[in-house]
Scaffold this active site. Sequence first.
Site, PDB file in Angstrom:
ATOM      1  N   ASN A 136       4.699   0.049   6.386  1.00 60.56           N
ATOM      2  CA  ASN A 136       5.639   0.561   5.380  1.00 60.56           C
ATOM      3  C   ASN A 136       5.346   2.019   5.021  1.00 60.56           C
ATOM      4  O   ASN A 136       5.853   2.548   4.044  1.00 60.56           O
ATOM      5  CB  ASN A 136       5.595  -0.315   4.118  1.00 60.56           C
ATOM      6  CG  ASN A 136       4.216  -0.335   3.467  1.00 60.56           C
ATOM      7  OD1 ASN A 136       3.292   0.324   3.962  1.00 60.56           O
ATOM      8  ND2 ASN A 136       4.070  -1.068   2.385  1.00 60.56           N
ATOM      9  N   HIS A 138       2.353   3.302   4.208  1.00 62.33           N
ATOM     10  CA  HIS A 138       1.274   3.591   3.252  1.00 62.33           C
ATOM     11  C   HIS A 138       0.111   4.296   3.940  1.00 62.33           C
ATOM     12  O   HIS A 138      -0.136   4.123   5.129  1.00 62.33           O
ATOM     13  CB  HIS A 138       0.804   2.330   2.500  1.00 62.33           C
ATOM     14  CG  HIS A 138       0.035   1.333   3.314  1.00 62.33           C
ATOM     15  ND1 HIS A 138       0.357  -0.019   3.331  1.00 62.33           N
ATOM     16  CD2 HIS A 138      -1.042   1.458   4.125  1.00 62.33           C
ATOM     17  CE1 HIS A 138      -0.503  -0.652   4.103  1.00 62.33           C
ATOM     18  NE2 HIS A 138      -1.358   0.220   4.602  1.00 62.33           N
ATOM     19  N   GLU A 143       1.017   2.670  -1.789  1.00 64.38           N
ATOM     20  CA  GLU A 143       2.201   1.934  -1.361  1.00 64.38           C
ATOM     21  C   GLU A 143       3.472   2.694  -1.747  1.00 64.38           C
ATOM     22  O   GLU A 143       3.440   3.512  -2.680  1.00 64.38           O
ATOM     23  CB  GLU A 143       2.217   0.563  -2.055  1.00 64.38           C
ATOM     24  CG  GLU A 143       0.991  -0.287  -1.778  1.00 64.38           C
ATOM     25  CD  GLU A 143       1.027  -0.948  -0.402  1.00 64.38           C
ATOM     26  OE1 GLU A 143       1.609  -0.368   0.533  1.00 64.38           O
ATOM     27  OE2 GLU A 143       0.459  -2.033  -0.278  1.00 64.38           O
TER      28      GLU A 143
HETATM   29  C1  F6R Z   1      -7.501   1.460   5.618  1.00 67.03           C
HETATM   30  C2  F6R Z   1      -6.295   1.984   5.025  1.00 67.03           C
HETATM   31  C3  F6R Z   1      -4.950   1.535   5.427  1.00 67.03           C
HETATM   32  C4  F6R Z   1      -4.795   1.336   6.920  1.00 67.03           C
HETATM   33  C5  F6R Z   1      -3.407   0.833   7.237  1.00 67.03           C
HETATM   34  C6  F6R Z   1      -3.230   0.553   8.713  1.00 67.03           C
HETATM   35  O1  F6R Z   1      -8.629   2.044   5.044  1.00 67.03           O
HETATM   36  O2  F6R Z   1      -6.411   2.760   4.169  1.00 67.03           O
HETATM   37  O3  F6R Z   1      -4.019   2.483   4.984  1.00 67.03           O
HETATM   38  O4  F6R Z   1      -5.043   2.541   7.579  1.00 67.03           O
HETATM   39  O5  F6R Z   1      -3.122  -0.309   6.521  1.00 67.03           O
HETATM   40  O6  F6R Z   1      -4.028  -0.514   9.068  1.00 67.03           O
HETATM   41  P1  F6R Z   1      -4.205  -0.946  10.597  1.00 67.03           P
HETATM   42  O7  F6R Z   1      -4.948   0.154  11.245  1.00 67.03           O
HETATM   43  O8  F6R Z   1      -4.982  -2.213  10.546  1.00 67.03           O
HETATM   44  O9  F6R Z   1      -2.839  -1.132  11.133  1.00 67.03           O
END
Ligand code: F6R
Length: 533
Positions: A136, A138, A143
């Site tokens: 999304n 973030h 968020e």
């Molecule tokens: C992790 C973080 C999150 C992830 C995001 C993507 O410290 O801050 O923003 O970078 O949720 O997660 P993955 O890499 O698991 O798709």
Amino acid sequence: MKLIICDDYNGVSKAAADIVAKEVNTNPECVLGLATGSTPVGMYEILADMNKAGKVDFKKVKSFNLDEYYPLSAENDQSYHYFMNENFFSKINIDKNNTHILNGMCENAEKECEQFEQLIEETGGIDLQILGIGQNGHIGFNEPNDNLCSLTHLTDLTENTIDANSRFFKSIDDVPKQALTMGIGTILKARKIIIMACGANKHDAVRALLSGLISTDMPASMLNVHTDVTLICDKEAYSNDCIGIDLGGTEIKFGVLSSDKKLVYKDSIPTDNSSEEKIVSGIANKCKEIMKKYTVSGIGVGTPGIIRNGRVTASNLPFKDTNLKEKLETAVGLPVRVSNDANCAALGEVICGAGQHIENMVMISLGTGVGGGIIAGNKIYEGTGCAGEFGHIVIEIGGRQCPCGQLGCLEQYASASALVDAAKSAAETNTDSILNKLYTEKRTMDGRIFFDAVERGCSVAKAVLDEYINYLAIGIKNIYNILDPELIVLSGGITNSDKLLLDPLKRVLGDNIKVTISKLKSDAGTIGAALLV
Ligand code: F6R
């Protein structure tokens, strides 16, 4: 934003690890901002191997992690404390006292966040921040929310994030509903940022990020205000499908050009010329329909007329200093580029058509008028907005009246309309000619009937064609002498009979001037418009 597109996840991990290693090697006491999640795991592995091999030294490096679930203890195997230790800290020679992760069990979240923010400042600020991106959009746990907190704070997680992260927990009910996270403001204070994205499920987030539009619905889009961000993504996450629009007086053609430069979609709608609003809403509705099927990152529009900074003034459309770019961006929500239609066709032709492998090209369209586009170094040369108006080069002093006000303009002699007019009057005057016979039978004159007469050996039609070719050649020689392009490409319906037109034209022009016929034909405009993006 700098962009590195890699073939796959391994490529992304390697590219990111190289940037981190370079930062540490340049500044062994640097401060790194670290991320968790599945994306950086490969990068951490490569960095650990490099550390073992003596290629990078983390002894004096300091680190701050982006976020931590709340409440969750550091011992929980889903905590980011646990993750960092398992995937990185235990494998490298970093001093654990120099690593900082928000305490998911803190009693006072506000105080914890304030102290964390202060510690980053005291340590000198983050030199290189590593980010992943949520589906999304973030970053950290910022968020989509109208109220994006700018500094480190406690946040509620959205259903989308809880759902996406439930893959690491036994059940979705075990995923904490809140987290402590660096804010967008904290992240933007980093001197350098790399953001990694892998897989088709990150496609929409990457597209929104690259669109350049900034919105609180898409937290990562805030990175567009930072001056040193590198997006590293794989081919699945990156998509460069673009909509190309060829806006004409009678129809508007739409195309979708894929990242590998294939026209994967084609359609058209009639032009509702009654008002500017009708044209804009017609285009916007069609684009929205296309966007249901294709993930597109931008829209290019080729339109007749003079275009300056996205504002269009065209005599055959209801555009008078119309800010077409802004109106379409507002209506569709994607970045829009606008250029002259002939320029777009030329761009399409040089990148995907007859001009591939060359960089300097001129395209001349022979239609109702004579249009043109100049390509210099694979880019459109626009001048201050209307370069390439070849139709209004004067080739005969005191010659035929042109609607532009001048006498003797090229388009009065070398357009398809001029050829048809000349053919008609020759047919009327020479009543015993084949041309006259065909004209009387069909009760009309057009390019096809004219070339039919030439093919049947009509000497009257042949004389008309010879005169036409001589005029066209004068125009082409003038253009060639000014611009010295590698290639001149001719387009328009009458160029379909290339044996009858191109070969004799080449003989008149001589060997130095390289001239050919459009390869993309009527698709050149939509393809070129898409390439503007
Ligand atoms: C992790 C973080 C999150 C992830 C995001 C993507 O410290 O801050 O923003 O970078 O949720 O997660 P993955 O890499 O698991 O798709």
